[in-house]
Design an enzyme around this catalytic site. Structure first.
Site, short mmCIF file in Angstrom:
data_model
loop_
_atom_site.label_atom_id
_atom_site.label_comp_id
_atom_site.label_asym_id
_atom_site.label_seq_id
_atom_site.Cartn_x
_atom_site.Cartn_y
_atom_site.Cartn_z
CG ASP A 1 65.90 -38.79 11.85
OD1 ASP A 1 66.93 -39.54 12.01
OD2 ASP A 1 65.59 -37.79 12.51
CG HIS B 1 49.91 -33.24 15.42
ND1 HIS B 1 49.84 -34.13 14.76
CD2 HIS B 1 51.20 -32.81 15.43
CE1 HIS B 1 50.83 -34.48 14.41
NE2 HIS B 1 51.71 -33.76 14.75
NE ARG C 1 57.78 -32.94 24.60
CZ ARG C 1 57.22 -33.96 24.89
NH1 ARG C 1 57.52 -34.26 26.27
NH2 ARG C 1 56.84 -35.05 24.12
NE ARG D 1 44.67 -23.50 30.99
CZ ARG D 1 45.20 -23.93 31.93
NH1 ARG D 1 46.28 -24.87 31.91
NH2 ARG D 1 44.99 -23.68 33.11
CE LYS E 1 52.78 -33.28 11.19
NZ LYS E 1 54.01 -33.20 11.36
CE1 TYR F 1 45.78 -29.75 34.84
CE2 TYR F 1 44.77 -28.11 36.03
CZ TYR F 1 45.75 -28.44 35.29
OH TYR F 1 46.46 -27.52 34.40
NE ARG G 1 66.63 -42.70 -2.31
CZ ARG G 1 66.38 -41.68 -2.39
NH1 ARG G 1 66.03 -41.27 -3.51
NH2 ARG G 1 66.58 -40.66 -1.30
C1 BG6 Z 1 55.66 -33.76 14.73
C2 BG6 Z 1 56.10 -32.50 14.51
O1 BG6 Z 1 54.43 -34.37 14.09
O2 BG6 Z 1 55.09 -33.84 16.23
C3 BG6 Z 1 57.22 -32.20 15.36
O3 BG6 Z 1 56.74 -32.85 13.16
C4 BG6 Z 1 57.01 -32.16 16.77
O4 BG6 Z 1 57.82 -30.79 14.68
C5 BG6 Z 1 56.17 -33.35 16.96
O5 BG6 Z 1 58.13 -32.10 17.43
C6 BG6 Z 1 55.72 -33.64 18.34
O6 BG6 Z 1 55.29 -34.72 18.88
P1 BG6 Z 1 54.87 -35.16 20.25
O7 BG6 Z 1 54.28 -36.26 20.38
O8 BG6 Z 1 56.24 -34.98 20.75
O9 BG6 Z 1 53.95 -34.06 20.91
#
Ligand code: BG6
Length: 484
Positions: A16, A250, A341, A346, A158, A378, A47
């Site tokens: 993926d 992250h 999303r 902040r 990761k 901003y 594989r």
């Molecule tokens: C990945 C996570 O590292 O980051 C995912 O494993 C998550 O669960 C993704 O959806 C989010 O990445 P972005 O770039 O869409 O914020």
């Protein structure tokens, strides 16, 4: 600066990550002229027993991120795909890697008819459980052998372990086979435009220098929200949870860039030295400053155990024990299946002392850096309400990238990071000691969750998460402002 043959080997080519991220990023680089067809070959390795063309067909559909392509773009895609070859083999047997080495070598000989170095980039789009064996095979059979120079580098993703001990064990295994300069640990947040901008923003602007500290800043939030659940990744996700998936890597990387001192120079080692110091100054996390959540319906996924204690949401307050940040809470918050999303930073400032306008209720100064979607910065500030009287109103100084940089394409994180690996720039990659420190911060908390001592609260999909998280935020000093 370097020329000559470049071989990019994507291990886990049929998976993926490779399909959705690695190959599309390589294609973008190809389209922009960074991967020259006379120099570059891309080898997929996995594989599954498929042909070159079968791999190409699998990749093709993802090159345009599911969007339609013009005929010119399709032609480009076909040319790019001709550079991709496939070799099948397992990750722990010599034979496959010998075959791979032979294919790379043949490409090198045909490309470097006269001179030039050989560059071999191994991208491990694999589960970490196979990293050690794949790395061993690369080390023994597939290293660059050119007398004319060049390099061998590996790129890993990761999760790097599940806690401090497992991460250290993995680092040690890989560290025996490759030097730190050869290892590129990807955290794709470090490839995002506004994350990279943090260094410039902080250290190239006089405005911020005197304000960026405990005297002026009340609290800092680093927030990640997704408006979808674990969608088919439940099995993977349940083993890790939101802290290992998003916060420990992250959001913590973003925290480092927000909180670190000015590096001596822009050299990757100087920058990473400063990030490590921030991590070392983080105090142990207190249970009262953690709220965990799990969205209703998470356990309906057949790959998730019925008694799962895994958080899909977490708010965690980190405290940095140093001169600049003592007393300023850094609130890290991440959740799946929420109402929007968004990823943003902040920074909320303290109130103006001796307020003569009585405008406190309108909100504090707040500086927001929106990483996605629609990159923007901003600043919320109080101004006079235009008109005849002297009333005040909160307004915004707004730098939205779409308007300000019309027509400029912001590169995908992976595109940028892969280019860095080819150029040999480790600035935006996680160093081994950084990784260790990051795990040190979260391991005790993670163990308490794994042992069932801390339990997630339930929340409704599409909500803001558990209300207790908002209460924690208020307790940490965050003052709700309009629009948040
Ligand atoms: C990945 C996570 O590292 O980051 C995912 O494993 C998550 O669960 C993704 O959806 C989010 O990445 P972005 O770039 O869409 O914020």
């Amino acid at each position: 600066s370097e020329t000559g043959c470049l071989s990019i080997i994507v291990l886990g080519a049929s998976g993926d990550l490779a399909k959705k991220k690695t190959f599309p990023a390589l294609f973008n680089l190809y389209q922009q002229g960074f991967l020259h067809p006379n120099e570059v070959h891309i080898f997929g390795y996995a594989r599954t027993k498929i042909s070159d063309d079968e791999l190409r067909d699998r990749i093709r559909g993802h090159l345009f991120h599911g969007k339609g392509a013009s005929s010119g773009q399709s032609e480009d895609a076909s040319k790019f795909l001709l550079l991709v070859k496939y070799i099948s083999g397992s990750y722990d047997c010599e034979e496959g890697f010998r075959l791979l080495d032979k294919a790379i070598y043949e490409h090198e000989v045909s490309t470097n008819s006269q001179e030039g170095s050989s560059r071999r980039l191994f991208y491990l789009a694999l589960p970490p459980s196979v990293y050690p064996s794949a790395c061993k095979m690369i080390r023994h059979f597939c290293m660059n052998k050119s007398d004319l120079g060049g390099w061998t580098r590996i790129v890993v993703e990761k999760p790097f372990g599940k806690d401090l001990d497992s991460a250290e064990a993995l680092s040690a295994q890989i560290g025996e086979l490759f030097d730190e300069e050869q290892i590129y640990r990807i955290d794709h947040y470090l490839g995002k435009e506004l994350v990279q901008n943090l260094l410039v923003l902080r250290f190239a602007n006089r405005f911020f220098l005197p304000l960026w500290n405990r005297d002026n800043i009340d609290n800092i939030q680093i927030v990640f929200r997704e408006d979808f659940g674990t969608d088919g990744r439940g099995g993977y996700f349940d083993e890790y949870g939101i802290i290992r998936d998003i916060i420990q890597n992250h959001l913590l990387q973003v925290l480092c860039l927000v909180a670190m001192e000015k590096p001596v120079s822009l050299k990757p080692e100087h920058i990473r030295d400063e990030k490590v110091k921030v991590l070392q100054s983080v105090l142990p996390i207190a249970d009262e400053e953690v709220v965990l959540g799990q969205y209703e319906g998470y356990k309906d996924d057949p790959t998730v155990p019925n008694d799962s204690n895994t958080p899909t949401f977490a708010t965690v307050v980190l405290r940095i024990h140093n001169e600049r940040w003592e007393g300023v809470p850094f609130i890290l918050k991440a959740g799946k299946a929420l109402n929007s999303r968004k990823a943003e930073i902040r920074i909320q400032f303290k109130e103006v002392p001796g307020d003569i306008f009585k405008c406190k209720k309108q909100g504090r100064n707040e500086f927001v850096i929106r990483l996605q979607p629609s990159e923007a910065m901003y600043m919320k500030l109080t101004v006079k309400q235009p008109g005849l009287d002297m009333s005040t109103v909160q307004s915004e100084l707004d730098l939205s990238y779409k308007q300000r940089y019309q027509g400029v394409k912001i590169p995908e994180a992976y595109e940028r990071l892969i280019l860095d690996t080819i150029r040999g720039d480790q600035q935006h990659f996680v160093r081994r000691d950084e990784l260790k420190e990051a795990w040190e911060i979260f391991t005790p908390l993670l163990h308490r969750i794994d042992n069932g001592k801390l339990k997630p609260l339930s929340y409704k999909p599409g909500s803001r998460g558990p209300v207790e998280a908002d209460e924690l935020l208020a307790k940490a000093g965050y003052m709700q402002t309009h629009g948040y």
